[in-house]
Enzyme design. Structure first.
Site, mmCIF file in Angstrom:
data_model
loop_
_atom_site.group_PDB
_atom_site.id
_atom_site.type_symbol
_atom_site.label_atom_id
_atom_site.label_comp_id
_atom_site.label_asym_id
_atom_site.label_seq_id
_atom_site.Cartn_x
_atom_site.Cartn_y
_atom_site.Cartn_z
ATOM 1 N N GLN A 49 -52.687 -12.351 48.391
ATOM 2 C CA GLN A 49 -52.533 -12.653 49.820
ATOM 3 C C GLN A 49 -53.747 -13.384 50.390
ATOM 4 O O GLN A 49 -53.603 -14.425 51.027
ATOM 5 C CB GLN A 49 -52.277 -11.364 50.621
ATOM 6 C CG GLN A 49 -50.849 -10.853 50.508
ATOM 7 C CD GLN A 49 -50.621 -9.583 51.312
ATOM 8 O OE1 GLN A 49 -51.509 -8.738 51.462
ATOM 9 N NE2 GLN A 49 -49.410 -9.422 51.840
ATOM 10 N N LYS A 72 -45.103 -11.655 51.551
ATOM 11 C CA LYS A 72 -45.339 -13.097 51.653
ATOM 12 C C LYS A 72 -45.511 -13.538 53.104
ATOM 13 O O LYS A 72 -46.298 -14.439 53.394
ATOM 14 C CB LYS A 72 -44.174 -13.870 51.004
ATOM 15 C CG LYS A 72 -44.106 -13.687 49.498
ATOM 16 C CD LYS A 72 -43.048 -14.550 48.857
ATOM 17 C CE LYS A 72 -41.637 -14.089 49.090
ATOM 18 N NZ LYS A 72 -41.333 -12.769 48.488
ATOM 19 N N CYS A 406 -37.159 -4.916 24.682
ATOM 20 C CA CYS A 406 -37.507 -4.414 26.005
ATOM 21 C C CYS A 406 -36.775 -5.229 27.077
ATOM 22 O O CYS A 406 -36.772 -6.453 27.041
ATOM 23 C CB CYS A 406 -39.021 -4.542 26.197
ATOM 24 S SG CYS A 406 -39.542 -4.264 27.883
ATOM 25 N N CYS A 428 -37.948 1.159 30.600
ATOM 26 C CA CYS A 428 -36.597 0.636 30.412
ATOM 27 C C CYS A 428 -35.944 1.458 29.308
ATOM 28 O O CYS A 428 -36.631 2.095 28.515
ATOM 29 C CB CYS A 428 -36.610 -0.858 30.095
ATOM 30 S SG CYS A 428 -36.871 -1.301 28.380
ATOM 31 N N CYS A 431 -36.984 0.555 25.596
ATOM 32 C CA CYS A 431 -38.317 1.016 25.204
ATOM 33 C C CYS A 431 -38.319 2.524 25.009
ATOM 34 O O CYS A 431 -38.960 3.046 24.118
ATOM 35 C CB CYS A 431 -39.353 0.630 26.245
ATOM 36 S SG CYS A 431 -39.851 -1.089 26.135
HETATM 37 P P1 ADP Z 1 -41.578 -10.691 51.326
HETATM 38 O O1 ADP Z 1 -41.391 -11.787 52.321
HETATM 39 O O2 ADP Z 1 -42.553 -11.021 50.258
HETATM 40 O O3 ADP Z 1 -40.289 -10.192 50.746
HETATM 41 P P2 ADP Z 1 -42.555 -9.214 53.580
HETATM 42 O O4 ADP Z 1 -43.522 -10.228 54.028
HETATM 43 O O5 ADP Z 1 -41.288 -9.097 54.347
HETATM 44 O O6 ADP Z 1 -42.203 -9.426 52.055
HETATM 45 O O7 ADP Z 1 -43.305 -7.820 53.517
HETATM 46 C C1 ADP Z 1 -42.701 -6.676 52.975
HETATM 47 C C2 ADP Z 1 -43.389 -5.425 53.475
HETATM 48 O O8 ADP Z 1 -44.697 -5.334 52.929
HETATM 49 C C3 ADP Z 1 -43.543 -5.405 54.972
HETATM 50 O O9 ADP Z 1 -43.098 -4.145 55.425
HETATM 51 C C4 ADP Z 1 -45.020 -5.599 55.189
HETATM 52 O O10 ADP Z 1 -45.473 -4.959 56.360
HETATM 53 C C5 ADP Z 1 -45.633 -4.981 53.970
HETATM 54 N N1 ADP Z 1 -46.969 -5.521 53.651
HETATM 55 C C6 ADP Z 1 -47.327 -6.821 53.618
HETATM 56 N N2 ADP Z 1 -48.627 -6.960 53.278
HETATM 57 C C7 ADP Z 1 -49.113 -5.717 53.088
HETATM 58 C C8 ADP Z 1 -50.406 -5.179 52.734
HETATM 59 N N3 ADP Z 1 -51.456 -5.978 52.495
HETATM 60 N N4 ADP Z 1 -50.520 -3.843 52.652
HETATM 61 C C9 ADP Z 1 -49.466 -3.029 52.898
HETATM 62 N N5 ADP Z 1 -48.236 -3.458 53.238
HETATM 63 C C10 ADP Z 1 -48.044 -4.784 53.342
HETATM 64 ZN ZN ZN Z 2 -39.157 -1.974 28.137
HETATM 65 MG MG MG Z 3 -39.732 -12.799 53.048
#
Ligand code: ADP
Ligand code: ZN
Ligand code: MG
Length: 591
Positions: A49, A72, A406, A428, A431
């Site tokens: 990130q 993301k 696997c 899995c 495995c």
């Molecule tokens: P993606 O778009 O990758 O599928 P999201 O951006 O929707 O995922 O985030 C998924 C979840 O992860 C959200 O609930 C978000 O608040 C949480 N999240 C994102 N970054 C962090 C972090 N650094 N620590 C803890 N939780 C996080």
């Molecule tokens: Zn496996």
């Molecule tokens: Mg997303």
């Protein structure tokens, strides 16, 4: 190669390797840290990130590939609050947009959206805000149609750009650009205009689809040249992958699922994926009869009904959603403990995405697929018009028919990754139970099947998969039975052999189209002639647990003191077993 200026996807194990974009101090570093804690209420970054955030703040074009649920969105939301002006976010679904806006509102980050359901008054306000130097919103969410089709919006964007207020462009679910991906949206094809018209604005493409051909395609369509591609490992270590045999009797197959849910996942949330809308309705009804709070979800339901089911499930008022693949994007329930596939997915990529909705909270969760013979052909007719549909389906079938490799390693190749058994850590079924696998010789069985098909062809008779199996099992018309060698195998095994022959090219599917439906027949494949040679032999892997007690126990009884080194042949069932694990040492007397 991870963050070099190349779009290569290759090695992606370096998740935890500190990289210079993470170590280095930037003018914005304090602000980024502070916003993470104060605005987003998060204590620390997840892998990749911070690197992504720094790169996009440096003004680089970036593709970010991470499995769903890994966070993301933060990679453009956080830079947005740390930049002047606003970030344009392209999202494929209005519901995704609404979810994000709701979330951002709850943490006091100003955001706006434009889509077909916004009234004129709000549109005006948003359009004015785009060129307001005070930036009333930090993020502006739009559907791709806006960019493709609204001249007014584009000219507004142009103005914002000229005033240096368009700080960044994020294209969420960027794989929607490519026809090779699993979610193609025609309007995404037109997004290349963004980079052409606003070349100075950094673009961030985001997706959970890591296929390198898809990403290459997206690069071209979006007119970004050589973006940096960050890929985090797709290995979801907390998910347990398992394949089970699907009972060919429909009722029984649902009972299997129901008793699994009622025993192993009591009071837990999950998804049951099914093939069709009709299945969604019928399976959920059947599960309800078996005391499971299950609701259907499919594309043909009213939007209100859909969001009601979604909402009830998210708030734990119902336990199970019985869904078609329409239940997908935008689902962010963290504590999904199981994803059960009542029918196989149409490709491994699809399976990974669908099953990946389990265990977002990083706690253990199970992904179980029920593999049934006739389902192969149901899906086959559906994907027959797709470019590589057949090939991808067969890979999924191969995944299900596999008993010794696997399951993670089989998935990994689709993400250009290598996960070995260590990466699986016994998470899995193969495995965990690898030693329960035996090799059986199926040469004679293959010859019998080929003989049936040759006979059918000479009579101008077409064989559906079912008809072929029936004929082989001696259930066909009497005239056939006299002319062919029928098998003593159980139906499940007979089917497994036929599937194996399909996968290996000894048989192939042949399609016949009418305006109403598509028929599938089985024909001889390119490798069938090899079986004419007496020297040619063919083996397949089987789980011993599947052979017992019927065969193996019989053999054990018959052959307890007469086995070869690692190889026994027993005439009790026409199967040849090579069983290293039984420590055999003499030749069987009954060979
Ligand atoms: P993606 O778009 O990758 O599928 P999201 O951006 O929707 O995922 O985030 C998924 C979840 O992860 C959200 O609930 C978000 O608040 C949480 N999240 C994102 N970054 C962090 C972090 N650094 N620590 C803890 N939780 C996080
Ligand atoms: Zn496996
Ligand atoms: Mg997303």
């Amino acid at each position: 190669a991870q963050s070099s200026s190349s779009s290569s996807l290759k090695p992606s194990k370096a998740d935890h390797v500190m990289n210079k974009q993470e170590m280095q101090h930037f003018p914005w570093s304090e602000k980024v840290e502070q916003q993470l804690k104060d605005s987003f209420n998060l204590s620390k970054f997840r892998p990749l990130q911070l690197r992504a955030i720094n790169l996009t703040l440096l003004g680089k074009d970036l593709f970010l590939v991470m499995p769903t649920g890994r966070g993301k969105s933060l990679c453009y939301q956080l830079p947005a609050v740390c930049s002047t002006g606003f970030t344009l976010v392209v999202t494929p679904l209005v519901s995704l947009m609404e979810d994000q806006i709701m979330y951002l509102k709850s943490i006091d980050v100003s955001a706006a959206m434009l889509n077909a359901s916004i009234n004129k008054e709000s549109v005006k306000t948003v359009m004015a805000g785009m060129t307001d130097v005070k930036s009333p919103f930090k993020l502006l969410y739009v559907t791709p149609e806006k960019i493709a089709k609204s001249k007014l919006f584009m000219s507004r964007l142009e103005k914002a750009y000229n005033a240096n207020l368009l700080s960044r462009i994020a294209v969420d679910e960027v794989h929607c650009c490519s026809q090779w991906g699993h979610d193609f949206r025609p309007d995404y094809k037109l997004l290349g205009i963004l980079k052409r018209q606003f070349p100075k604005v950094p673009l961030l493409g985001i997706t959970a689809t890591a296929t390198s051909s898809v990403l290459k395609d997206c690069e071209k369509i979006l007119c970004v040249s050589q973006p940096i591609t960050l890929t985090s490992s797709f290995n979801r270590t907390n998910l347990y992958y398992e394949v089970r045999k699907k009972n060919s009797d429909n009722e029984a197959s649902i009972s299997d699922i129901a008793s699994l849910i009622n025993s192993k996942y009591k009071d837990q949330s999950g998804i049951v994926y099914v093939f069709s809308q009709k299945d969604a309705e019928s399976v959920s009804t059947e599960l309800q009869k078996r005391d499971i709070l299950a609701y259907p979800y499919h594309a043909n339901m009213d939007p209100q009904d859909k969001s009601r089911v979604h909402h009830k499930w998210t708030s734990n008022k119902i336990r199970v959603v019985v869904a078609t693949v329409a239940f997908g994007m935008g689902i962010d329930k963290p504590d999904v403990r199981f994803v059960i596939h009542h029918t196989i997915s149409k490709s491994i990529e699809n399976y990974y995405q669908e099953s990946g909705r389990a265990g977002r909270d990083d706690h253990p969760a199970d992904c179980i697929v029920y593999f049934g013979f006739s389902d192969i052909f149901r899906i086959s007719t559906m994907v027959v018009m797709e470019n590589t549909g057949q090939q991808k389906l067969l890979q999924m079938v191969d995944y299900c028919q596999n008993f010794d490799r696997c399951r993670r390693s089989l998935m990994a190749v689709h993400f250009d990754e290598m996960w070995n058994e260590e990466g699986c850590n016994q998470m899995c079924d193969t495995c965990r139970h690898a030693q329960d696998c035996i090799t059986v010789d199926i040469t004679q069985h293959a010859r019998q099947v080929v003989q049936i098909l040759e006979l059918a062809a000479s009579n101008n008779e077409k064989m559906t998969p079912l008809k072929l199996t029936d004929a082989w099992m001696g259930k066909g018309p009497a005239k056939h039975r006299k002319m062919i060698q029928t098998t003593t195998l159980s139906r499940l095994k007979a089917e497994a052999v036929i599937v194996q022959l399909l996968l290996r090219g000894y048989l192939r599917e042949d399609f016949s189209f009418t305006p109403y439906t598509t028929y599938i027949y089985i024909k001889l494949g390119r490798k069938a002639p090899l079986l004419k040679s007496q020297a040619h032999s063919l083996t397949m892997k089987m789980r011993t647990t599947e052979s017992e007690p019927a065969e193996v126990s019989k053999i054990k009884k018959y052959c307890h003191n007469a086995m070869t080194d690692q190889y026994i042949k027993c005439n009790t069932d026409n199967w040849e077993y090579s069983i290293p694990l039984y420590n055999v040492s003499h030749r069987c007397a009954c060979v």
